[in-house]
Design a protein around this motif. Sequence first.
Motif, PDB file in Angstrom:
ATOM      1  N   UNK A  28      25.846  80.360  19.704  1.00  0.00           N
ATOM      2  CA  UNK A  28      26.802  81.147  18.919  1.00  0.00           C
ATOM      3  C   UNK A  28      28.217  80.935  19.458  1.00  0.00           C
ATOM      4  N   UNK A  29      28.368  81.041  20.770  1.00  0.00           N
ATOM      5  CA  UNK A  29      29.686  80.849  21.378  1.00  0.00           C
ATOM      6  C   UNK A  29      30.252  79.475  21.083  1.00  0.00           C
ATOM      7  N   UNK A  30      29.399  78.462  21.137  1.00  0.00           N
ATOM      8  CA  UNK A  30      29.836  77.085  20.818  1.00  0.00           C
ATOM      9  C   UNK A  30      30.276  76.986  19.363  1.00  0.00           C
ATOM     10  N   UNK A  31      29.490  77.567  18.447  1.00  0.00           N
ATOM     11  CA  UNK A  31      29.834  77.536  17.026  1.00  0.00           C
ATOM     12  C   UNK A  31      31.195  78.177  16.779  1.00  0.00           C
ATOM     13  N   UNK A  32      31.409  79.356  17.311  1.00  0.00           N
ATOM     14  CA  UNK A  32      32.680  80.063  17.093  1.00  0.00           C
ATOM     15  C   UNK A  32      33.833  79.284  17.723  1.00  0.00           C
ATOM     16  N   UNK A  33      33.616  78.714  18.905  1.00  0.00           N
ATOM     17  CA  UNK A  33      34.659  77.940  19.571  1.00  0.00           C
ATOM     18  C   UNK A  33      35.030  76.701  18.767  1.00  0.00           C
ATOM     19  N   UNK A  34      34.020  75.973  18.286  1.00  0.00           N
ATOM     20  CA  UNK A  34      34.294  74.778  17.487  1.00  0.00           C
ATOM     21  C   UNK A  34      34.994  75.176  16.187  1.00  0.00           C
ATOM     22  N   UNK A  35      34.540  76.258  15.537  1.00  0.00           N
ATOM     23  CA  UNK A  35      35.183  76.733  14.305  1.00  0.00           C
ATOM     24  C   UNK A  35      36.658  77.043  14.571  1.00  0.00           C
ATOM     25  N   UNK A  36      36.928  77.811  15.617  1.00  0.00           N
ATOM     26  CA  UNK A  36      38.306  78.227  15.932  1.00  0.00           C
ATOM     27  C   UNK A  36      39.223  77.017  16.105  1.00  0.00           C
ATOM     28  N   UNK A  37      38.691  75.916  16.636  1.00  0.00           N
ATOM     29  CA  UNK A  37      39.503  74.739  16.942  1.00  0.00           C
ATOM     30  C   UNK A  37      39.397  73.624  15.907  1.00  0.00           C
ATOM     31  N   UNK A  38      38.823  73.922  14.750  1.00  0.00           N
ATOM     32  CA  UNK A  38      38.650  72.923  13.681  1.00  0.00           C
ATOM     33  C   UNK A  38      39.587  73.184  12.516  1.00  0.00           C
ATOM     34  N   UNK A  39      39.815  72.136  11.746  1.00  0.00           N
ATOM     35  CA  UNK A  39      40.421  72.293  10.423  1.00  0.00           C
ATOM     36  C   UNK A  39      39.242  72.422   9.464  1.00  0.00           C
ATOM     37  N   UNK A  40      39.244  73.485   8.680  1.00  0.00           N
ATOM     38  CA  UNK A  40      38.110  73.832   7.825  1.00  0.00           C
ATOM     39  C   UNK A  40      38.558  73.794   6.369  1.00  0.00           C
ATOM     40  N   UNK A  98      32.927  89.832  14.529  1.00  0.00           N
ATOM     41  CA  UNK A  98      32.848  88.647  15.394  1.00  0.00           C
ATOM     42  C   UNK A  98      34.171  87.880  15.357  1.00  0.00           C
ATOM     43  N   UNK A  99      34.829  87.859  14.202  1.00  0.00           N
ATOM     44  CA  UNK A  99      36.142  87.209  14.094  1.00  0.00           C
ATOM     45  C   UNK A  99      37.148  87.933  14.992  1.00  0.00           C
ATOM     46  N   UNK A 100      37.122  89.266  14.979  1.00  0.00           N
ATOM     47  CA  UNK A 100      38.011  90.034  15.846  1.00  0.00           C
ATOM     48  C   UNK A 100      37.737  89.701  17.306  1.00  0.00           C
ATOM     49  N   UNK A 101      36.477  89.672  17.692  1.00  0.00           N
ATOM     50  CA  UNK A 101      36.100  89.371  19.083  1.00  0.00           C
ATOM     51  C   UNK A 101      36.532  87.975  19.488  1.00  0.00           C
ATOM     52  N   UNK A 102      36.493  87.032  18.554  1.00  0.00           N
ATOM     53  CA  UNK A 102      36.857  85.641  18.846  1.00  0.00           C
ATOM     54  C   UNK A 102      38.346  85.491  19.110  1.00  0.00           C
ATOM     55  N   UNK A 103      39.129  86.451  18.675  1.00  0.00           N
ATOM     56  CA  UNK A 103      40.588  86.384  18.862  1.00  0.00           C
ATOM     57  C   UNK A 103      41.034  86.989  20.195  1.00  0.00           C
ATOM     58  N   UNK A 104      40.137  87.698  20.856  1.00  0.00           N
ATOM     59  CA  UNK A 104      40.489  88.329  22.150  1.00  0.00           C
ATOM     60  C   UNK A 104      40.606  87.319  23.253  1.00  0.00           C
TER      61      UNK A 104
END
Length: 127
Positions: A22-34, A121-127
């Motif tokens: 899960x952490x890898x998925x969110x990290x890759x998403x955050x750093x990707x162009x989607x 989860x989006x909020x948590x990913x921004x912390x």
Amino acid sequence: MSDSPLSDALAAYAGNRTDENWGRLVDVFRNSIVGAVGAGPVSGGRAGAGFGVSRTTHGDGRQRILTFADPPVYARTFGQHFNVGVPGSVLLEMAAGDLDCAGILINSATSETSVVITREAAEAALD
């Protein structure tokens, strides 16, 4: 190196729902162009005030931002169902900042698989 890193991370999480995946998925998403369906002003490749992205009510009827992983690969595999590339970090901010948004639906570019990042989860990913 794979040309579909976000779809690879999505497949890993879908196949084995661990905290690490899960952490890898969110990290890759955050750093990707989607890929997304954008609406509103864009100037010089940057979104202006009033820019937004389309949503879907996939599954349970709750509004989620509709996204497409690894846009070039997605377009080759399923067709170009998006008209703009948006940084994942911006989409996380959009989802986290909108109480009417239940999160982000990510569609894989390599299989008919999708995963949701909830607004929380989006909020948590921004912390």
